[in-house]
Enzyme design. Sequence first.
Site, short mmCIF file in Angstrom:
data_model
loop_
_atom_site.label_atom_id
_atom_site.label_comp_id
_atom_site.label_asym_id
_atom_site.label_seq_id
_atom_site.Cartn_x
_atom_site.Cartn_y
_atom_site.Cartn_z
N ILE A 41 0.81 -1.22 0.00
CA ILE A 41 0.00 0.00 0.00
C ILE A 41 0.84 1.28 0.00
O ILE A 41 0.34 2.35 0.24
CB ILE A 41 -1.02 0.07 1.16
CG1 ILE A 41 -0.35 -0.05 2.51
CG2 ILE A 41 -2.09 -0.97 1.00
CD1 ILE A 41 -1.32 0.29 3.65
N THR A 42 2.14 1.16 -0.30
CA THR A 42 2.92 2.40 -0.36
C THR A 42 2.70 3.14 -1.67
O THR A 42 3.09 4.29 -1.81
CB THR A 42 4.44 2.11 -0.25
OG1 THR A 42 4.85 1.34 -1.38
CG2 THR A 42 4.78 1.38 1.02
N CYS A 43 2.05 2.47 -2.66
CA CYS A 43 1.88 3.08 -3.97
C CYS A 43 3.21 3.52 -4.56
O CYS A 43 3.29 4.48 -5.32
CB CYS A 43 0.94 4.28 -3.94
SG CYS A 43 -0.70 3.83 -3.47
N ASP A 44 4.27 2.84 -4.20
CA ASP A 44 5.59 3.10 -4.77
C ASP A 44 5.80 2.00 -5.79
O ASP A 44 5.44 0.85 -5.55
CB ASP A 44 6.63 2.99 -3.63
CG ASP A 44 8.03 3.33 -4.11
OD1 ASP A 44 8.46 2.79 -5.15
OD2 ASP A 44 8.69 4.14 -3.42
#
Length: 637
Positions: free
Chosen positions: A503-506
Amino acid sequence: MNKTEILGRWTKEKSEELYGIKNWGSTYFSISDEGEVLVNPYSDKKSAVSLMDIVSGVKDRGLDMPVLLRFENLLDSQITYLNESFAKAMKSLDYKGTYRGVYPIKVNQQQQVVEEVTKFGQKYHHGLEVGSKPELIAALSHIKDKESCLICNGYKDEEFIDLGLYATKMGFNCFFVIEMPNELDIILERSKILNIKPNIGVRIKLSAKAGGHWTDSGGDRSIFGLNMSQIIEIVDELKEKGMLDSLKLLHYHLGSQIPNIRDIRNAVLEAARVYAELVNEGAAMGYLDLGGGLAIDYDGSSTNYTNSRNYTVEEYCMDVVEAVMRVMDQRDTPHPVIITESGRALVAYYSILLFNVLDVAIFEEYEIPEKLDESLPEQIRNLYEVNKSINHKNIQECYNDALYYRDEIKDMFKHGRISLRDRSFSEKIFWNTIHQIAKAKKKLKFAPPELEDIESAIADIYYCNFSVFQSIPDSWAIDQLFPVMPIHRLLELPKRNAVIADITCDCDGKIDRFIDLHDERSTLPLHELKKEEYYLGIFLVGAYQETLGDLHNLFGDTNVISVRINKDGSFELIKEIQGDSVEDVLSYVEFDVKQMRANFRETAEEAIREGLMTPSDRKEIMLSFDNGLRGYTYYER
Ligand SMILES: *Cc1c(COP(=O)(O)O)cnc(C)c1O
């Protein structure tokens, strides 16, 4: 996929094979008849516990996913296994010395781990290895057993040395291992001042080198350790001062996760020879410390591949003991106490990260029309032609053409030459094409190398509630593979092929390489999402992952729960450590939470002055701000 599978004839045996759990799970992990992952620290079936039962226990206590489970029994079992394997090897080879394991604190420094290692290790006099002052202090506050060894590696300043000397005075088997030539003088100086005789060891650089990820610790150019001439200098200095009886230990560390037993054996032979020479020089000796390196079979392939190992723990012990013995017997040198500093092998099984799936993105195959509207731009019609011409002989060509036309269409859009609607239509044709190519590829014996990863291009993305950077940093930093699998629904056919996004969207916050018996795979078969939560586990994460993790996107420590499994199959959650709250992680990066709150209150007050809201709105808003601060950093349902 055949009809029987669709009808639900998927079995737990098929899941076992698909996820390889029998290969990497040792005797500890298996699948139940209900299709759930079991943890089984003892060999009898009766005591096995389903991870899903633990998940409900965790939920009942109001703790959210993700959660890191630590199983103290697994640590206990691994300590027993290693020590018993050495005992067995020594007995069968008639080795005259003994084995003393030491656990290197850096591998998992959590207090609980150090506590449990000393507790479960006591019956084998399993000791500790430290590489810094804080680790020495941690060790001294937990170690009780005076027959175990306490090995001090790393840079040592005066405080470090004084503490170690006091430990020696208190009767502990504490060794200073000299890694740099200058360390000897300060050790001798402090020992003279405090009037405590030190136990000294030397760390050598071997010329033997090993394959694997972490091999820079070995070899002539390794950063740590002394070369042969420096060792002779130390011997001479000690001889001159009449202190050769303090030189008791020889140490080396080849690196971690050494996959090939041949490398391990070569290093032992070389070090044993140096040891025998030191005895010859008149040093007291008595201890040969072989460092770490005992590997874990993360992918279950039993090969010399970096994520695996081509030997068992028993074979490791037999080889090590046999090699030491051979060299000693040639020289009539008494058999030394063998020390190993196995860290990974003791704690990797210990922890499992569990998390839920939040959402999924599916790259659909999209239906495309039988005939194309003639008025569409030429590039779109070309792309369509490519789509229609796919056969198993030309997939490479079609793939290149499809990429070419897609890029052209993107370019045209940029210059305002096609509409958004046309571009959207072209994307459907493109994805349909990629799906057709992937299907055609499956029928080929030898696929073109450019198409190697085409499956992952059309794989679903499962968005999962954890952070790679916090919980499995080695997956990101050094491409280490860990076994990942669903912990339930294992009697159901997993119909989707997925990659995992955290869920870091990295763009680095993902897992798109998975274990496989023969190679690696770029996608993981998973079940379709239903209404109820879908839980996945990442296994074998007990070593090196916990304290390397970082606060990427300010996702903090996860909840941690320690589990004790009883022989009758019941379990207790013996310790809960709540993960970081938002407030915690903000303060780690030096935000002043009080000040932030005051600032926000001021902003809200201004909104009242501007007539945008009422004072009672402000109260509600401040309440939700405070709730946010106190909340878990991960997604809460
Ligand atoms: C890291 C380290 C170890 C642990 O190695 P493992 O391969 O995890 O067993 C042992 N000794 C030293 C000196 C180390 O630096």
